[in-house]
Structure formats: C-alpha cells, structure tokens
Design an enzyme around this catalytic site. Structure first.
Site, PDB file in Angstrom:
ATOM      1  NE  ARG A   6      22.494  49.067  83.337  1.00  0.00           N
ATOM      2  CZ  ARG A   6      21.819  48.716  84.417  1.00  0.00           C
ATOM      3  NH1 ARG A   6      22.444  48.254  85.485  1.00  0.00           N
ATOM      4  NH2 ARG A   6      20.513  48.844  84.455  1.00  0.00           N
ATOM      5  CB  SER A  33      24.931  47.477  89.008  1.00  0.00           C
ATOM      6  OG  SER A  33      24.061  47.244  90.081  1.00  0.00           O
ATOM      7  CD  GLU A  54      34.149  48.586  96.894  1.00  0.00           C
ATOM      8  OE1 GLU A  54      34.736  48.668  98.001  1.00  0.00           O
ATOM      9  OE2 GLU A  54      32.912  48.544  96.794  1.00  0.00           O
ATOM     10  CG  PHE A  79      31.806  52.745  95.020  1.00  0.00           C
ATOM     11  CD1 PHE A  79      31.632  53.943  95.715  1.00  0.00           C
ATOM     12  CD2 PHE A  79      30.688  51.987  94.722  1.00  0.00           C
ATOM     13  CE1 PHE A  79      30.361  54.360  96.100  1.00  0.00           C
ATOM     14  CE2 PHE A  79      29.419  52.403  95.106  1.00  0.00           C
ATOM     15  CZ  PHE A  79      29.250  53.586  95.795  1.00  0.00           C
ATOM     16  CG  ASP A 113      21.735  54.872  93.677  1.00  0.00           C
ATOM     17  OD1 ASP A 113      20.718  54.755  94.392  1.00  0.00           O
ATOM     18  OD2 ASP A 113      22.186  53.945  92.986  1.00  0.00           O
ATOM     19  NE  ARG A 163      21.370  52.300  86.663  1.00  0.00           N
ATOM     20  CZ  ARG A 163      20.114  52.173  86.297  1.00  0.00           C
ATOM     21  NH1 ARG A 163      19.621  52.960  85.369  1.00  0.00           N
ATOM     22  NH2 ARG A 163      19.324  51.259  86.848  1.00  0.00           N
TER      23      ARG A 163
END
Lengths: 310, 275
Positions: A6, A33, A54, A79, A113, A163
């Site tokens: 990232r 993020s 989004e 998402f 998460d 990530r």
C-alpha cells in the site's frame, strides 16, 4: 527485504501525479488506509474525498472521466465490489470509461477486521465485467509499475492491492508486461501458478520442494484478465500438472480462470488453492494464511499430493 | 420567453406525444408514462436552454445532459433525433435487435447520449463528477440531470446530493420530474417522501418549483437556477405521469405497459385536437 504494497501504491500515485496532470484521485474516507492520502497531501486540488459513500465515489469518477480526467478510485476491495457493483457495471464497464479502480486490503490482508473486511470475491466480480482489465500485484515494485501501466491504458482497470508487507521479488529493471505471466522459477515436475501475496509463498514452497528433489515452475500471473493463455498451456504441457494459489475464494478467481483455459485447450490435473468457499475470521495475518491453507507448508503439502496422485 | 418560441415548443411537444404513442404501440414495449411526464422538460432543454448540438460534442466548452431516469429513453430519442444526432428512421428500431437505440440510454451506441443510465440514482452522481470536473478545468458550463421522483428513493441520490453541496456545484441543475407515480403505485403508497422541497434544501440545494408542463414556468425556473452561485439547484417540476393521454394520466400501470390497438386509437383521437 520487505515492502508494504500500500505504501508503494500511494507513492506511485504521487509520482505519477506529477507526470500526468489528468490524474485525479478519489477516496471514501479511508485515504490513510489506502494511502491515496499521500497523493491528497501533494495535490489537494486533484484529490476528492466523498466521505463514506463508495457508490457516489465511483459514479463521480465516471463523470470526471467523461470530461477528460483519469480518476483512480480507492477503498477497501470488498467495499469496492459490495457497494460499487452497480456503477462499476453500468457506468464504468458498460461505458468503457477510463477509470482506475484500486481495491485496497485485498484477500485476508486486513486480517484483524474479520470476514466483513476480507476481500475474497473481488476477482470473480471484476473478471465477469466486460471491458475490465484485472491486475493483481505481487510486491511493491510491481505495484508501482502497475499504477503507471493502468494510467496509460485507455479503459477500465481493476488493481488488486494488499495491506501486507511482502518480500521484494522484482527489481526496478524488470518490465511489467500487461497480459504476460512472469516465470520466476523453472522446473519440470509441477507448475505453480500464483498471484498477489501468494507469489512469494509459492517461491518459498518451491525452495522447500527443491530440497526434496522436486522441481517446480513458478509463474506469477499479475494480469488476471486478459490472462496469459499461451504461457499456462505451454507450462501444462511441460509439467503435466498445475497448482494454482490465490488469496481468494477458490470459486471464480485465478484458479477458475486457469481451469477455464486448460479445460478448453490442454486438460491436465489442476488443484486450486484458496479459501474453500467459506467465511474467514479475525487474527494475525500470517496465522490466518496458515489456517486457510495459504502458507508455504500447505503449498508444499498440496504439491506433493498432486504429484503422487497424478 | 417569446410567445412564438413557446408556441413552437408546444407544437413540438404535441407532435412528440403523437410520435411516442405511434412508436410504442408499434413495438409493443417501452415506457410511455414517464416519457410523457418529461416531454416539456426535454424539449425546452434541447431546443432552448442547453448548448449541446451534434457539432459541438467534442468541444469541452458546452453543456452536458444526463437522463438519470433512463426509462424515459423513448422521449429522449425523439428529442435527439429531432436535434439531428441521428436519423429519425432509427427510431423505428427502438429496443429491437442490432439497434443503436437500446431500451435504456447507452453511451456506446447512441450519439448524443453521454452517460449510460437505467439503474436509478447513478445519473445525478455521474453529473456531480462532470460538474466537479468542469469546475476544476475552469469551464463555465452547466450540467443538467433529469431525475424521476421514484428515483430519489435510491440511497446514492443522497450521497450525490451531499457531495454536490460540499463541492459547491452551482453548475449542476437537477430537474425532478415529480409525477408522483412509480411502477408499483403512487410514491405516497410505495414510499412516501415527505416534504421533498425541505429535504433537498436541507441537503444544501436551492429548490425552485415549477409547473413541469408549462413552458414559461419551466423556462423561468431554469433561468433562475443558472444564476445561482455557491450551491447546486433543483427544479421541483410538478408533472403528471402519462400527461396528454387521459386514460394514462396518473396511472402507475402505464409505467411500462404495451399499448393495445383500442387504446392506441383512443390516444391518437385525443391527440388529434390541435394545440
């Protein structure tokens, strides 16, 4: 040496922003993020934060592309698909718009998460959208190159990012050829085809197998669509067996794509490794990869089983 | 607006209604109700208010239009054909195989259609993107988005509304074809929307009310909207679904019902009366 994908992505966007003034970057409140915020700091006038929305982000990007911009939209991969499916299909893909869709935190990489934040369906979705080019990068160097390639390609692109901090596999001089798989290891007993973070795991497994006297051909398929059919078929002919490893549900992703190619042209035994059509859970990233069979040891085990039984 | 111009547009609307009924009767598919409620809005925009022609499509210095309520495609196509974007003969192929005229507007096949629409709510959002882009480029032109009132039940509409206010998109003019009827019934029955004007104002829009079938009223509303600075505007155009055909007016069944031979005769007889 390891590098965060990232971070590499955020920096690459920023570098390209200097070169290409048509680039605009959109985010839906997760810019710290996704690292699109790095671009936002440098070019606030070309950075659009739409808040937690989004669908609107993607639809606005469609509009921006119509007046000549090259928008990069950013949010978590899951998402992007879940909230953005409608405009991704009916505006971006249908209109063949020049929008770049960066799916952050793909696979299990947003590990703590939990299942709602893990993206194990994105490749299946984007593969099914006409006009989309689908890219999945294996390290930070590739992330940087892929950003540039995506920006220069006219039309919709999905960029699958992670990530995770991953070993650096490529050096700057290695070209990123869209639609071409990279052969990272030559071998005769088995072909291992991997994408994303799984490429480094496959290479690790290949070393272990070598010590056992088994040589494997390791391929990184970074362009999931259009897929490198020629290389897949050629490798199947050479080794007679194929193992596919991806951080995605075994349904609909790279494993499915490889099976589609081989079953229509040169059928050989294929084993698909990925999450087994199940929901996942929270935890340390490496621990999750082990639990869901996406670590080097699991790849070694599946490789040996595939060779013994076929 | 001059009387002659108003009369000219009235005649055009009347003719379009006749042509729409003939076309939809012939092909036995398509959406008459929502096409008839936005007839005046479309003709006024294309033949008076907007700077969009087949010749200036490649020019960045022009207005933009999005039919967010994509099911009103038949009336949009009549308007575009009249404006010269494609041959009127093409209209006969509406919704048929190999046609440039899809059931819902498609940017890839139909000249003059800039954004593909159909799934409701996305048009205003794409319009925000265009409006934001024009502002970033310093181009002083407007983006017109035509929405249905059932359409504003979609959540993305309000996401877009918030962003239009945040980015001060005073070059965005949303026109709400408020005919009060959606596919399954009246908006009151299906999903009451309360005080529409207050809702849009609360989201940061200047709201201007107009009679959506009165050229002068609509014209004044659009002129006023174009002058607004610092915030987006919404024209709440009060309309009648199926306007002009008595048995269709205000009836949800006419959202997308084929027109029978008997209904066709009745409708044309009503439209024979000169305006």
């Amino acid at each position: 040496m390891k590098q965060s994908i990232r971070d590499a992505y955020g920096n690459a966007l920023c570098e390209l922003g200097e070169e290409m003034k048509q680039i605009v970057v959109l985010d839906a409140d997760v810019s710290s993020s996704t690292k699109s915020g790095v671009f936002g700091k440098q070019y606030p006038e070309r950075f659009i934060n739409v808040g937690v929305a989004e669908n609107n982000m993607i639809s606005m990007a469609a509009g921006l592309s119509i007046v000549g911009y090259i928008p990069f939209v950013n949010t978590f991969a899951t998402f992007m698909v879940g909230r953005g499916a409608d405009p991704l299909k009916s505006l971006i893909a249908y209109g063949k718009l020049n929008v770049k869709v960066a799916g952050a935190y793909a696979g299990l990489s947003d590990s703590y998460d939990g299942a709602t934040h893990h993206a194990l369906e994105d490749l299946a979705f984007f593969r099914s959208l006409p006009n989309f080019t689908v890219i999945s990068v294996a390290d930070g160097v590739q992330a940087r190159k892929a950003v540039k390639v995506a920006a220069q390609l006219e039309g919709p692109v999905y960029l699958r990012l992670s990530r995770a901090e991953v070993p650096i596999l490529y050096d700057e001089s290695t070209p990123f050829e869209l639609g071409k798989g990279d052969v990272l290891e030559e071998g005769k007993d088995l072909t291992i085809i991997a994408t994303g973070v799984m490429v480094s795991k496959a290479l690790e497994a290949s070393q272990i197998l070598k010590n056992e006297g088994i040589t494997t051909k390791v391929i990184n398929i970074h362009t999931i669509k259009p897929i490198d059919q020629a290389l897949i078929v050629e490798s199947a002919k050479q080794t007679g067996r194929v193992l596919v490893v991806e951080e995605h549900n075994i349904n609909g992703g790279l494993g499915s794509a490889v099976c589609e190619v081989l079953s229509e042209t040169y059928p050989v035994p294929v084993k698909r490794m990925g999450t087994q059509d199940c929901f996942t859970e929270s935890g340390d990233y490496e621990a999750l990869l082990c639990k869901y069979g996406l670590d080097a040891t699991s790849i070694v085990h599946e490789a040996i089983t595939l060779i013994r039984t076929n | 607006m001059e009387v002659a111009k108003v009369d000219h547009l009235k005649q055009m609307n009347h003719r379009f209604r006749q042509e729409l009924i003939e076309l939809l009767h012939k092909i036995q598919t398509g959406h008459p109700g929502g096409s008839l409620s936005c007839t005046e809005i479309l003709t006024l925009l294309y033949f008076d208010k907007m700077d969009i022609t087949p010749l200036n499509l490649q020019n960045p210095e022009r207005d933009h239009f999005i039919l967010s309520k994509g099911h009103a495609a038949p009336m949009l196509y009549l308007t575009l054909a009249e404006k010269g974007f494609f041959d009127k003969e093409e209209l006969q192929n509406l919704r048929q195989i190999n046609s440039m005229l899809q059931g819902h507007p498609c940017s890839k096949t139909t000249p003059g259609v800039e954004v593909s629409t159909g799934p409701l709510g996305l048009g205003i959002s794409a319009g925000c993107g265009i409006a934001k882009g024009l502002k970033m480029q310093g181009i002083d032109r407007h983006v017109y988005v035509l929405m249905g009132d059932g359409e504003i039940q979609e959540g993305v509409v309000w996401e877009a509304a918030m962003s239009a206010a945040k980015f001060k998109l005073d070059n965005l003019v949303v026109i709400l074809d408020a005919n009060g009827v959606q596919l399954d019934g009246t908006t009151e029955e299906v999903m009451p929307m309360g005080d529409i004007k207050a809702k849009w104002e609360a989201f940061g829009f200047r709201v201007i009310e107009a009679n959506g079938h009165d050229i002068t009223s609509l014209s004044e509303a659009i002129d006023e909207a174009k002058e607004i600075e610092g915030k987006p505007s919404l024209i709440l155009a009060h309309t009648v679904k199926g306007k002009g055909i008595s048995f269709m007016e205000g009836k949800n069944i006419w959202h997308g019902k084929p027109i029978s031979d008997a209904e066709y005769v009745t409708a044309l007889k009503e439209l024979e009366v000169e305006v």
